[in-house]
Scaffold this active site. Structure first.
Site, PDB file in Angstrom:
ATOM      1  N   GLU A  80     -44.568  32.872 -44.623  1.00 24.30           N
ATOM      2  CA  GLU A  80     -45.308  32.618 -45.852  1.00 24.30           C
ATOM      3  C   GLU A  80     -46.859  32.912 -45.421  1.00 24.30           C
ATOM      4  OE1 GLU A  80     -43.194  28.624 -47.013  1.00 24.30           O
ATOM      5  OE2 GLU A  80     -45.032  28.537 -47.389  1.00 24.30           O
ATOM      6  N   CYS A 136     -42.711  17.894 -41.863  1.00 25.51           N
ATOM      7  CA  CYS A 136     -42.859  19.259 -42.128  1.00 25.51           C
ATOM      8  C   CYS A 136     -41.731  19.984 -42.378  1.00 25.51           C
ATOM      9  CB  CYS A 136     -43.732  19.753 -40.862  1.00 25.51           C
ATOM     10  SG  CYS A 136     -44.232  21.358 -41.022  1.00 25.51           S
ATOM     11  N   CYS A 160     -40.950  26.937 -36.242  1.00 20.48           N
ATOM     12  CA  CYS A 160     -41.777  26.274 -35.213  1.00 20.48           C
ATOM     13  C   CYS A 160     -40.979  25.460 -34.562  1.00 20.48           C
ATOM     14  CB  CYS A 160     -42.841  25.229 -36.023  1.00 20.48           C
ATOM     15  SG  CYS A 160     -44.030  24.425 -35.226  1.00 20.48           S
ATOM     16  N   CYS A 194     -54.629  31.411 -45.687  1.00 18.40           N
ATOM     17  CA  CYS A 194     -53.980  30.356 -44.725  1.00 18.40           C
ATOM     18  C   CYS A 194     -52.713  31.215 -44.022  1.00 18.40           C
ATOM     19  CB  CYS A 194     -53.409  29.314 -45.227  1.00 18.40           C
ATOM     20  SG  CYS A 194     -52.479  28.177 -44.219  1.00 18.40           S
ATOM     21  N   CYS A 226     -46.129  23.334 -46.663  1.00 19.48           N
ATOM     22  CA  CYS A 226     -46.163  24.187 -45.549  1.00 19.48           C
ATOM     23  C   CYS A 226     -44.626  24.463 -45.189  1.00 19.48           C
ATOM     24  CB  CYS A 226     -46.649  23.575 -44.587  1.00 19.48           C
ATOM     25  SG  CYS A 226     -47.733  24.408 -43.255  1.00 19.48           S
TER      26      CYS A 226
HETATM   27  N1  SAH Z   1     -48.948  23.364 -35.987  1.00 15.50           N
HETATM   28  C1  SAH Z   1     -50.411  23.371 -36.643  1.00 15.50           C
HETATM   29  C2  SAH Z   1     -50.563  24.123 -37.659  1.00 15.50           C
HETATM   30  C3  SAH Z   1     -49.665  24.240 -38.876  1.00 15.50           C
HETATM   31  S1  SAH Z   1     -49.372  22.878 -39.896  1.00 15.50           S
HETATM   32  C4  SAH Z   1     -50.701  22.047 -36.614  1.00 15.50           C
HETATM   33  O1  SAH Z   1     -49.842  21.099 -36.430  1.00 15.50           O
HETATM   34  O2  SAH Z   1     -51.729  21.917 -37.004  1.00 15.50           O
HETATM   35  C5  SAH Z   1     -50.889  22.748 -40.887  1.00 15.50           C
HETATM   36  C6  SAH Z   1     -50.991  21.077 -41.287  1.00 15.50           C
HETATM   37  O3  SAH Z   1     -50.213  20.930 -42.451  1.00 15.50           O
HETATM   38  C7  SAH Z   1     -50.905  20.200 -39.962  1.00 15.50           C
HETATM   39  O4  SAH Z   1     -51.918  18.926 -40.192  1.00 15.50           O
HETATM   40  C8  SAH Z   1     -49.481  19.579 -40.436  1.00 15.50           C
HETATM   41  O5  SAH Z   1     -49.292  18.469 -39.809  1.00 15.50           O
HETATM   42  C9  SAH Z   1     -49.677  19.658 -41.932  1.00 15.50           C
HETATM   43  N2  SAH Z   1     -48.547  19.623 -42.922  1.00 15.50           N
HETATM   44  C10 SAH Z   1     -47.276  20.003 -42.590  1.00 15.50           C
HETATM   45  N3  SAH Z   1     -46.110  19.539 -43.353  1.00 15.50           N
HETATM   46  C11 SAH Z   1     -46.890  18.634 -44.417  1.00 15.50           C
HETATM   47  C12 SAH Z   1     -46.529  17.830 -45.408  1.00 15.50           C
HETATM   48  N4  SAH Z   1     -45.291  18.003 -45.986  1.00 15.50           N
HETATM   49  N5  SAH Z   1     -47.546  17.209 -46.149  1.00 15.50           N
HETATM   50  C13 SAH Z   1     -48.663  17.294 -45.717  1.00 15.50           C
HETATM   51  N6  SAH Z   1     -49.268  17.890 -44.476  1.00 15.50           N
HETATM   52  C14 SAH Z   1     -48.404  18.586 -43.950  1.00 15.50           C
END
Ligand code: SAH
Length: 349
Positions: free
Chosen positions: A94, A121, A114, A107, A335
């Site tokens: 996505e 997440c 992952c 984005c 995400c």
């Molecule tokens: N792996 C990288 C990039 C992908 S996640 C990283 O960890 O930064 C992008 C951002 O979204 C990260 O800060 C992650 O912690 C956050 N994120 C993922 N799932 C989320 C959720 N359910 N609620 C809020 N932030 C979330």
């Protein structure tokens, strides 16, 4: 049959060398590069100034990555679009388009799935399938730009996947994305977000790039971070923050800290106080993200008052902070959720 070469992931000098090997002139490589990265065609057949014969040998020796738009959800609230793209091998990823006053931001995902395991997440629930190629990362932006018929000005690598766990492809992607003969997005308009893979953060700092590094911090001490992010087993919070300092020293680029507020977990006054101590003195900005609850976990959002209070505490402590506006609230939120829902539906058929 030898494996075909991924032509969309080649930079111009690689393409020139490849064309010369095929007995072609360098200017042909330039023409083809222009078709791929400037005009962003979906197939070799659209390259009208290339001979049929050369197109046939390109098809034989190479392939041109082209994502297929499988689904789009459009937010009625703010025009955010979530795209589900089908890859050649049947996997789906996505990408999200966010429309801001200052321009269109995309984005992108950097991996299929992952393996970092962050507890809140959705992208990590089924583990890692594979890293995306540079061409697959780029094509998310090309396809969205074409779909809306507008220029994309900003890119954030914050979708599914850990970009620093796909390091070489990420660097190649950055090179192609910011190439003046391609889509030509400025390095300053690119942000890469990481959960904190320390050696790679340091390596990235040494690459001499002007991109923004965003660090997913999400806690103000090691034990709380460990509860939310298994990667903390490998790298202590202090090491991660030190790597951010190093990144700023090497690049002069202000660090973004992402901090997802989880109700009752990391949103207390004590957390704010500790966070100020942890990062004060660093040229940084804190992005507070109200956690987006996923059905597989029981984390909840902090309430609005708590979020506001947390932000005010940081600001009083001299830390720049903003609460991230939740884009596309009305379409599959967090995400990885769109992909997860799609996959689960397919798996149950
Ligand atoms: N792996 C990288 C990039 C992908 S996640 C990283 O960890 O930064 C992008 C951002 O979204 C990260 O800060 C992650 O912690 C956050 N994120 C993922 N799932 C989320 C959720 N359910 N609620 C809020 N932030 C979330």
């Amino acid at each position: 049959m030898p494996e075909r070469i991924d032509i969309k992931s080649m930079n111009l000098s690689e393409l020139i060398a490849f064309m010369e090997e095929m007995g072609e002139k360098a200017f042909r490589a330039k023409q083809i590069y222009q078709w791929i990265h400037e005009k962003q065609v979906d197939s070799f057949d659209e390259m009208t100034n290339i001979s049929k014969k050369l197109i046939e040998s390109l098809k034989e020796k190479t392939y041109l990555t082209s994502l297929v738009k499988e689904e789009v959800q459009i937010s009625k609230l703010d025009g955010t679009r979530k795209y589900l793209f089908l890859l050649e091998d049947g996997n789906v990823i996505e990408s999200v388009l966010m429309r801001y006053k200052h321009g269109n931001s995309v984005c992108i995902s950097s991996q299929v799935g992952c393996r970092m395991g962050c507890r809140f997440c959705a992208s990590t629930l089924d583990g890692l399938v594979r890293g995306l190629t540079a061409g697959e990362m780029l094509d998310q932006i090309y396809k969205i730009g074409k779909d809306i018929g507008e220029r994309i000005s900003n890119v954030v690598v914050m979708g599914t996947g850990e970009p620093l766990d796909n390091y070489d492809n990420l660097l190649k992607f950055i090179e192609l994305l910011t190439d003046e003969h391609g889509i030509n997005i400025s390095q300053r308009n690119l942000t890469v977000s990481t959960c904190g893979i320390v050696p790679r953060m340091r390596e990235l700092a040494d690459e001499n790039l002007a991109i923004t590094l965003a660090l997913s911090l999400h806690a103000s001490n090691q034990s709380k971070r460990l509860e939310l992010m298994p990667v903390a087993n490998k790298y202590d919070i202090k090491e991660v923050v030190d790597a951010c300092k190093y990144y700023f020293e090497q690049t002069g680029r202000r660090i973004t800290f992402e901090y997802s507020l989880v109700g009752g977990v990391n949103d207390t006054d004590e957390d704010a106080k500790e966070l100020i101590q942890l990062i004060k003195g660093i040229n940084c900005h804190v992005n507070l993200i109200p956690v987006n609850p996923i059905k597989e976990r029981d984390y909840v959002q902090s309430n609005a008052k708590v979020i506001e209070n947390f932000k005010n505490k940081l600001e009083k402590g001299g830390i720049n902070a903003t609460v991230r506006r939740e884009m596309g609230r009305d379409i599959d939120g967090a995400c990885g959720q769109l992909r997860k829902r799609y996959k689960d539906t397919k798996d149950n058929l």
